[in-house]
Design a protein around this motif. Structure first.
Motif, PDB file in Angstrom:
ATOM      1  N   SER A 283      -7.265  23.887 -47.054  1.00 58.32           N
ATOM      2  CA  SER A 283      -7.260  25.201 -46.732  1.00 58.32           C
ATOM      3  C   SER A 283      -6.089  25.479 -45.879  1.00 58.32           C
ATOM      4  O   SER A 283      -5.536  26.622 -46.008  1.00 58.32           O
ATOM      5  CB  SER A 283      -8.602  25.235 -46.002  1.00 58.32           C
ATOM      6  OG  SER A 283      -9.735  25.241 -46.870  1.00 58.32           O
ATOM      7  N   VAL A 284      -5.738  24.659 -44.872  1.00 60.35           N
ATOM      8  CA  VAL A 284      -4.542  24.971 -43.953  1.00 60.35           C
ATOM      9  C   VAL A 284      -3.371  24.850 -45.033  1.00 60.35           C
ATOM     10  O   VAL A 284      -2.416  25.734 -44.493  1.00 60.35           O
ATOM     11  CB  VAL A 284      -4.572  23.626 -43.015  1.00 60.35           C
ATOM     12  CG1 VAL A 284      -3.194  23.728 -42.213  1.00 60.35           C
ATOM     13  CG2 VAL A 284      -5.771  23.937 -41.993  1.00 60.35           C
ATOM     14  N   ASN A 285      -3.327  24.067 -45.582  1.00 56.96           N
ATOM     15  CA  ASN A 285      -1.929  24.039 -46.598  1.00 56.96           C
ATOM     16  C   ASN A 285      -1.804  25.239 -47.420  1.00 56.96           C
ATOM     17  O   ASN A 285      -0.551  25.780 -47.135  1.00 56.96           O
ATOM     18  CB  ASN A 285      -1.727  22.800 -47.500  1.00 56.96           C
ATOM     19  CG  ASN A 285      -1.625  21.455 -46.596  1.00 56.96           C
ATOM     20  OD1 ASN A 285      -0.955  21.584 -45.596  1.00 56.96           O
ATOM     21  ND2 ASN A 285      -1.862  20.392 -47.229  1.00 56.96           N
ATOM     22  N   LEU A 286      -2.767  25.741 -47.883  1.00 58.94           N
ATOM     23  CA  LEU A 286      -2.590  27.047 -48.750  1.00 58.94           C
ATOM     24  C   LEU A 286      -2.312  28.169 -47.841  1.00 58.94           C
ATOM     25  O   LEU A 286      -1.810  29.080 -48.153  1.00 58.94           O
ATOM     26  CB  LEU A 286      -4.068  26.984 -49.458  1.00 58.94           C
ATOM     27  CG  LEU A 286      -4.104  26.087 -50.682  1.00 58.94           C
ATOM     28  CD1 LEU A 286      -5.506  26.459 -51.184  1.00 58.94           C
ATOM     29  CD2 LEU A 286      -3.017  25.852 -51.540  1.00 58.94           C
ATOM     30  N   MET A 287      -3.141  28.164 -46.610  1.00 59.14           N
ATOM     31  CA  MET A 287      -2.888  29.242 -45.730  1.00 59.14           C
ATOM     32  C   MET A 287      -1.655  29.391 -45.054  1.00 59.14           C
ATOM     33  O   MET A 287      -0.825  30.470 -45.168  1.00 59.14           O
ATOM     34  CB  MET A 287      -3.869  29.338 -44.622  1.00 59.14           C
ATOM     35  CG  MET A 287      -5.136  29.707 -44.716  1.00 59.14           C
ATOM     36  SD  MET A 287      -6.094  29.837 -43.210  1.00 59.14           S
ATOM     37  CE  MET A 287      -6.693  28.252 -43.063  1.00 59.14           C
ATOM     38  N   GLY A 288      -0.899  28.031 -44.940  1.00 59.10           N
ATOM     39  CA  GLY A 288       0.143  27.986 -44.299  1.00 59.10           C
ATOM     40  C   GLY A 288       1.370  28.401 -45.681  1.00 59.10           C
ATOM     41  O   GLY A 288       2.333  29.082 -45.208  1.00 59.10           O
ATOM     42  N   ALA A 289       1.059  28.262 -46.514  1.00 60.73           N
ATOM     43  CA  ALA A 289       1.923  28.540 -47.906  1.00 60.73           C
ATOM     44  C   ALA A 289       2.106  29.988 -47.835  1.00 60.73           C
ATOM     45  O   ALA A 289       3.037  30.696 -48.088  1.00 60.73           O
ATOM     46  CB  ALA A 289       1.451  27.878 -49.468  1.00 60.73           C
ATOM     47  N   MET A 290       0.877  30.548 -47.588  1.00 58.69           N
ATOM     48  CA  MET A 290       0.818  32.040 -47.677  1.00 58.69           C
ATOM     49  C   MET A 290       1.421  32.841 -46.632  1.00 58.69           C
ATOM     50  O   MET A 290       2.218  33.663 -46.787  1.00 58.69           O
ATOM     51  CB  MET A 290      -0.570  32.766 -48.018  1.00 58.69           C
ATOM     52  CG  MET A 290      -0.560  34.334 -48.018  1.00 58.69           C
ATOM     53  SD  MET A 290      -2.480  34.651 -48.026  1.00 58.69           S
ATOM     54  CE  MET A 290      -2.925  34.176 -46.450  1.00 58.69           C
ATOM     55  N   LEU A 291       1.049  32.238 -45.608  1.00 58.34           N
ATOM     56  CA  LEU A 291       1.871  32.890 -44.136  1.00 58.34           C
ATOM     57  C   LEU A 291       3.244  32.496 -44.062  1.00 58.34           C
ATOM     58  O   LEU A 291       3.775  33.293 -43.466  1.00 58.34           O
ATOM     59  CB  LEU A 291       1.114  32.059 -42.871  1.00 58.34           C
ATOM     60  CG  LEU A 291      -0.215  32.589 -42.918  1.00 58.34           C
ATOM     61  CD1 LEU A 291      -0.962  31.731 -41.510  1.00 58.34           C
ATOM     62  CD2 LEU A 291      -0.556  33.952 -42.619  1.00 58.34           C
TER      63      LEU A 291
END
Length: 119
Positions: free
Chosen positions: A33-41
Motif C-alpha cells: 500500500s505504501v509503495n503504491l501510494m508513493g508511486a502515485m504521490l
C-alpha cells in the motif's frame, strides 16, 4: 547545505509516515500500500514541480527525494521507469524494471546468506 537539510528533514517525515501507515495496516499489504501510494504521490509531485518552475529546489528535494524517498524508494523506481517509457526508451525501461526486480531479489538472498555467515 540547505538542500541536504531539506532531504534530511523530508526523509525523516516520510519514514514516520510510512511507519504510521504500516502500523495501522499491520501486515505485508501495508508495504505494498505504501509503495503504491508513493508511486502515485511521486507522479503527482513530479508533475507539480515540472509546472511550478519558480519553486526553490530545496522544496522539490524535501518532497520528492526526502519525504517520498523516506516514505518509499519504490516511488523513485517507478518514476525512473516512467521517465524511460515517456522518452520512448522501451527496451531500456523494461530492462531497468525487470532487472531491478530480479537482481534486487537475488541481492536480497545474497545479503541474507552473508548475514547468516557473519552473524
Amino acid at each position: 547545505m540547505t538542500t541536504f537539510l531539506s532531504v534530511f528533514l523530508g526523509g525523516g517525515l516520510g519514514s514516520i509516515l510510512r511507519h504510521l501507515v504500516c502500523s495501522k495496516i499491520g501486515n505485508h499489504w501495508a508495504v505494498m500500500s505504501v509503495n503504491l501510494m508513493g508511486a502515485m504521490l511521486i507522479g503527482i509531485a513530479f508533475e507539480y514541480f515540472a509546472n511550478k518552475a519558480g519553486l526553490r529546489p530545496e522544496v522539490r528535494a524535501f518532497v520528492i527525494t526526502g519525504m517520498l524517498g523516506g516514505f518509499t524508494t519504490f516511488s523513485t523506481y517507478m518514476l525512473d521507469f516512467g521517465n524511460l517509457m515517456t522518452n520512448a526508451k522501451m527496451v531500456e525501461g523494461f530492462l531497468y524494471l525487470l532487472g531491478s526486480l530480479i537482481l534486487g531479489i537475488g541481492f536480497l538472498f545474497i545479503g541474507i546468506k552473508i548475514g547468516k555467515l557473519c552473524f
